[in-house]
Design a protein around this motif. Structure first.
Motif, PDB file in Angstrom:
ATOM      1  N   UNK A   1       7.259 -27.078 -37.556  1.00 52.25           N
ATOM      2  CA  UNK A   1       8.481 -27.208 -36.751  1.00 52.25           C
ATOM      3  C   UNK A   1       8.981 -28.654 -36.810  1.00 52.25           C
ATOM      4  N   UNK A   2       8.054 -29.617 -36.727  1.00 51.65           N
ATOM      5  CA  UNK A   2       8.450 -31.037 -36.769  1.00 51.65           C
ATOM      6  C   UNK A   2       9.089 -31.365 -38.124  1.00 51.65           C
ATOM      7  N   UNK A   3       8.503 -30.823 -39.197  1.00 55.24           N
ATOM      8  CA  UNK A   3       9.067 -31.072 -40.535  1.00 55.24           C
ATOM      9  C   UNK A   3      10.452 -30.450 -40.677  1.00 55.24           C
ATOM     10  N   UNK A   4      10.604 -29.230 -40.137  1.00 54.86           N
ATOM     11  CA  UNK A   4      11.886 -28.535 -40.240  1.00 54.86           C
ATOM     12  C   UNK A   4      12.962 -29.298 -39.465  1.00 54.86           C
TER      13      UNK A   4
ATOM     14  N   UNK B   1      12.481 -20.010 -42.125  1.00 55.73           N
ATOM     15  CA  UNK B   1      13.830 -19.473 -42.316  1.00 55.73           C
ATOM     16  C   UNK B   1      14.471 -19.112 -40.974  1.00 55.73           C
ATOM     17  N   UNK B   2      13.679 -18.488 -40.106  1.00 54.99           N
ATOM     18  CA  UNK B   2      14.172 -18.104 -38.778  1.00 54.99           C
ATOM     19  C   UNK B   2      14.593 -19.346 -37.976  1.00 54.99           C
ATOM     20  N   UNK B   3      13.725 -20.367 -37.983  1.00 50.26           N
ATOM     21  CA  UNK B   3      14.028 -21.590 -37.223  1.00 50.26           C
ATOM     22  C   UNK B   3      15.268 -22.278 -37.797  1.00 50.26           C
TER      23      UNK B   3
ATOM     24  N   UNK C   1      20.506 -24.404 -37.638  1.00 53.24           N
ATOM     25  CA  UNK C   1      21.753 -24.697 -38.359  1.00 53.24           C
ATOM     26  C   UNK C   1      22.953 -24.211 -37.557  1.00 53.24           C
ATOM     27  N   UNK C   2      22.838 -22.988 -37.021  1.00 55.96           N
ATOM     28  CA  UNK C   2      23.929 -22.461 -36.201  1.00 55.96           C
ATOM     29  C   UNK C   2      24.180 -23.356 -35.001  1.00 55.96           C
ATOM     30  N   UNK C   3      23.097 -23.696 -34.300  1.00 57.08           N
ATOM     31  CA  UNK C   3      23.235 -24.499 -33.081  1.00 57.08           C
ATOM     32  C   UNK C   3      23.931 -25.829 -33.407  1.00 57.08           C
ATOM     33  N   UNK C   4      23.547 -26.437 -34.540  1.00 63.43           N
ATOM     34  CA  UNK C   4      24.170 -27.718 -34.917  1.00 63.43           C
ATOM     35  C   UNK C   4      25.643 -27.503 -35.281  1.00 63.43           C
TER      36      UNK C   4
ATOM     37  N   UNK D   1      26.656 -33.492 -28.420  1.00 61.12           N
ATOM     38  CA  UNK D   1      25.869 -32.406 -27.842  1.00 61.12           C
ATOM     39  C   UNK D   1      24.388 -32.507 -28.194  1.00 61.12           C
ATOM     40  N   UNK D   2      23.610 -31.619 -27.589  1.00 62.27           N
ATOM     41  CA  UNK D   2      22.153 -31.637 -27.800  1.00 62.27           C
ATOM     42  C   UNK D   2      21.673 -30.250 -28.233  1.00 62.27           C
ATOM     43  N   UNK D   3      20.771 -30.245 -29.222  1.00 63.01           N
ATOM     44  CA  UNK D   3      20.150 -28.997 -29.679  1.00 63.01           C
ATOM     45  C   UNK D   3      18.643 -29.149 -29.497  1.00 63.01           C
ATOM     46  N   UNK D   4      18.022 -28.190 -28.829  1.00 60.98           N
ATOM     47  CA  UNK D   4      16.584 -28.293 -28.580  1.00 60.98           C
ATOM     48  C   UNK D   4      15.850 -27.071 -29.115  1.00 60.98           C
ATOM     49  N   UNK D   5      14.827 -27.329 -29.922  1.00 63.71           N
ATOM     50  CA  UNK D   5      13.952 -26.253 -30.402  1.00 63.71           C
ATOM     51  C   UNK D   5      12.688 -26.276 -29.543  1.00 63.71           C
ATOM     52  N   UNK D   6      12.389 -25.136 -28.920  1.00 63.49           N
ATOM     53  CA  UNK D   6      11.189 -25.062 -28.085  1.00 63.49           C
ATOM     54  C   UNK D   6      10.256 -23.988 -28.631  1.00 63.49           C
TER      55      UNK D   6
END
Ligand code: ADP
Length: 266
Positions: free
Chosen positions: A117-120, A154-156, A161-164, A171-176
């Motif tokens: 996740x960190x690399x992605x 791919x899912x992440x 990509x959509x969120x960005x 704005x802010x995008x957060x992956x949890x």
């Protein structure tokens, strides 16, 4: 009269069995119509880059050397972009067609999802910087898991990509990423929250459909084909998981994928 009753009974049986077979045909007809719509949409999506490519090639062909090199570079850039679009579309279509025939090949293996996740997120940082969107990650420091790493990435990527893309500068995008242990099974939760433009309520049920984009002209500007979320859904369903979204126009969106995990020995 006995003959009459027998005849009536026979007629009823015939009518009933015809009705039954027509009922049985409905899902088949619907599947056929969906397939036809898919092919029609795919062809339509391919026509746009092809016509842009043809026009660009004709422009270069007619060019007599008098225009400056920056013009030619600009046309070449356009060609490259469209070829990338077609390439992406082709691999997306292949993936969806494969999953239609039940061929989503899942190659599960152990990997560290926290690291992945960190690399992605790192990989998408450039896109976020261009859009002036801040990208954040909330995940455990180590999360060893046995899943198909490529599919999870791919899912992440689809969610991020959509969120960005659909978040305005600032704005802010957060992956949890959350791992929950249960008594029968564990659950992996992948969530992407953005403070972006949001999605009108009436569009929400349709955004996971293939090729569905609420605002086609705007969506083309931001570069998608309307296949991302359909692919995300396919991946989640291959794991018998659930995918959903909560959103409010002007406030933001939360995309959630929940995958059941059957604990395996390491
Ligand atoms: P694409 O992004 O290529 O158009 P998707 O299937 O990934 O296709 O998304 C379908 C539609 O859902 C998008 O066109 C967009 O309108 C909407 N959408 C997806 N993610 C977001 C988001 N994070 N914020 C707002 N709208 C979104």
């Amino acid at each position: 009269t006995l003959l009459g009753i027998a005849f009536l009974f026979l007629a009823l049986v015939i009518v009933f069995s015809r009705w039954m077979s027509r009922q049985a045909m409905i899902p088949i007809r619907k599947a056929y119509e969906r397939q036809q719509q898919f092919v029609a949409d795919a062809s339509h999506e391919l026509r746009t880059p092809i016509s842009v490519l043809l026009a660009s090639i004709e422009t270069l062909d007619m060019e007599d050397g008098s225009s400056d090199s920056s013009f030619r570079d600009w046309v070449f850039e356009g060609i490259k972009e469209e070829v990338h679009r077609m390439n992406r579309l082709a691999s997306d279509l292949l993936l969806l067609a494969r999953s239609d025939t039940g061929e989503v090949l899942i190659h599960n293996a152990w990997f560290d999802l926290a690291d992945t996740a960190a690399q992605t997120v790192g990989r998408l940082n450039l896109l976020a910087e261009v859009q002036q969107v801040e990208l954040k990650l909330n995940a455990p420091s180590v999360l060893r898991i046995c899943l198909d790493q490529e599919k999870i990435i791919q899912l992440i990527v689809i969610f991020l990509e959509n969120a960005i893309k659909y978040t305005l500068p600032g704005g802010i995008v957060t992956l949890t990423i959350t791992y929950k242990t249960g008594s029968l099974k564990d659950t992996l939760l992948i969530e992407v929250y953005d403070t972006g433009v949001g999605i009108p309520e009436e569009e929400l049920p349709r955004i996971f459909e293939r090729f569905y984009r609420p605002d086609k002209s705007r969506s083309r500007q931001v570069g998608g084909h309307g296949l991302g979320l359909a692919i995300a859904k396919q991946i989640v369903e291959a794991y018998a998981g659930t995918i959903n979204v909560e959103s409010k126009p002007g406030v933001g969106s939360l995309f959630k994928a929940e995958l059941p995990i059957v604990p395996l020995p390491m």
